[in-house]
Design an enzyme around this catalytic site. Structure first.
Site, PDB file in Angstrom:
ATOM      1  N   GLY A 259       0.818  -1.197   0.000  1.00 33.68           N
ATOM      2  CA  GLY A 259       0.000   0.000   0.000  1.00 33.68           C
ATOM      3  C   GLY A 259       0.856   1.253   0.000  1.00 33.68           C
ATOM      4  O   GLY A 259       2.059   1.212   0.274  1.00 33.68           O
TER       5      GLY A 259
ATOM      6  N   GLY B 149       0.401  -5.347   0.509  1.00 34.58           N
ATOM      7  CA  GLY B 149      -0.787  -5.292  -0.338  1.00 34.58           C
ATOM      8  C   GLY B 149      -0.616  -5.983  -1.676  1.00 34.58           C
ATOM      9  O   GLY B 149      -1.590  -6.434  -2.281  1.00 34.58           O
TER      10      GLY B 149
ATOM     11  N   ASP C 111      -1.620  -7.934   7.023  1.00 36.14           N
ATOM     12  CA  ASP C 111      -3.050  -7.823   6.724  1.00 36.14           C
ATOM     13  C   ASP C 111      -3.302  -8.361   5.326  1.00 36.14           C
ATOM     14  O   ASP C 111      -2.598  -9.257   4.883  1.00 36.14           O
ATOM     15  CB  ASP C 111      -3.519  -6.374   6.907  1.00 36.14           C
ATOM     16  CG  ASP C 111      -2.900  -5.404   5.897  1.00 36.14           C
ATOM     17  OD1 ASP C 111      -1.797  -5.685   5.383  1.00 36.14           O
ATOM     18  OD2 ASP C 111      -3.513  -4.345   5.640  1.00 36.14           O
TER      19      ASP C 111
END
Length: 354
Positions: free
Chosen positions: A67, A115, A146
């Site tokens: 990200g 990401g 994540d």
């Protein structure tokens, strides 16, 4: 072909091709890129003329470096809501990719971080090359893996995923296959031909035709004996003790790498991995990651970690608290508390659909 500054959306034969197009930023994801990908995938899912989807990155450095953490840093300092909205849409995209009804081929060439793992490692066909470097570097910036990373790493053989998550290191394409993050090894020189073949042939057949019959073995998989032994505990302190006592030099190097990371991020990461092992599906894990991510964003370490690594680049983050024993079980538990009306709710939506 549709073009924008950030993403290229192309059609060639039966192929829908998504190209992440921020090569100067190593194709770091922005909210606009996530939105464009989601819209294209939704349209192609209902378009019978699109048989296969291909994801690649522009430039020669990698698929995606994660990200846009500079934007996240600025939003964190401003206590804004932009990052929360970005993550909500990004995690929905990750879930969409995992359940996409058509072959989704992700070319994980070069650097694939954070990401970038989220938009590739949930694909139905995941291609790596001799240039691949995959990693979840979150603990190094005071964050926690994540984009479904804790789902993937918690299901890697033995404790290899725990090692990768806590050390925040990168792994090779062969390692990624061994950990279950990728499926096929293709020489980078053959990637243009692979894209051509995917436009004409069955996706699985096209990938198999380009796949190398043999490739270097996974160095990480060969270290499973000490990795599994040292990372068996549910305590970061005990893991560090085992690593420091291990006679294998790589184990002691791992301990040094872990000690440089945010104590809070380390403890929450380990708890996230252990909890993810018990959750039934990716959607439930993404819901959990969203809770953890929002708590990390509101805390001091993520902004400090980004400052030290990316903004000021002094590489000397000042973690709060600075020591592992100062992070209590209650502190860790707060990261997993229900968000109430802010819950992502992917697992609930999955239940309704099924």
């Amino acid at each position: 072909m549709e073009t924008s500054e950030e993403i290229l959306i192309r059609r060639q034969g039966h192929l829908g091709h998504l190209i992440l197009n921020r090569p100067k930023a190593m194709n770091a994801l922005t909210h606009g890129m996530v939105t464009a990908m989601t819209q294209a995938l939704a349209q192609w899912a209902d378009n019978d003329s699109v048989v296969t989807v291909l994801l690649t990155g522009a430039g020669d450095r990698g698929l995606c470096a994660g990200g846009d953490i500079v934007a996240i840093y600025r939003d964190a300092l401003a206590q804004g809501e932009a990052t929360a909205r970005f993550w909500a849409d990004e995690y929905r995209l990750n879930a969409m990719i995992a359940r996409y009804p058509k072959p989704y081929v992700a070319v994980m060439d070069g650097v694939v971080l954070g990401g970038g793992v989220g938009v590739s490692a949930h694909a139905s066909l995941r291609v790596v090359t001799e240039r691949t470097k995959v990693g979840m570097p979150e603990t190094g910036i005071g964050f926690v893996p994540d984009v479904g990373g804790t789902w993937l790493l918690s299901r890697a053989p033995g404790e290899l995923g725990t090692h990768v998550a806590l050390t925040a290191g990168t792994i090779t394409g062969a390692d990624a296959i061994a950990l279950g993050l990728a499926d096929h090894f293709v020489d980078s020189a053959g990637l243009p031909a692979l894209a051509e073949a995917l436009a004409q042939a069955d996706a699985a057949e096209a990938v198999r035709a380009m796949e190398r019959n043999s490739f270097p073995p996974s160095d990480l998989a060969a270290q499973r004996e000490w990795v599994d032994a040292c990372y068996a505990s549910d305590s970061v302190e005990e893991i560090l003790g085992a690593l420091q006592a291990c006679p294998v030099p790589a184990a002691r190097a791992a301990a040094e790498a872990i000690l440089a990371k945010s104590p809070s991020a380390l403890k929450v990461t380990l708890a996230s991995l252990r909890r993810a092992r018990q959750l039934p599906n990716l959607e439930a894990v993404l819901d959990q990651e969203y809770r953890v991510s929002l708590r990390a964003l509101a805390g001091p370490d993520m902004a400090e970690g980004i400052r030290a690594q990316v903004i000021d680049k002094d590489r000397t983050p000042r973690w709060t608290p600075p020591l592992l024993h100062e992070v209590t079980a209650a502190d860790v538990g707060e990261y997993f508390a229900d968000l109430g009306p802010r819950e992502l709710g992917l697992s609930s939506e999955l239940h309704v659909r099924s």
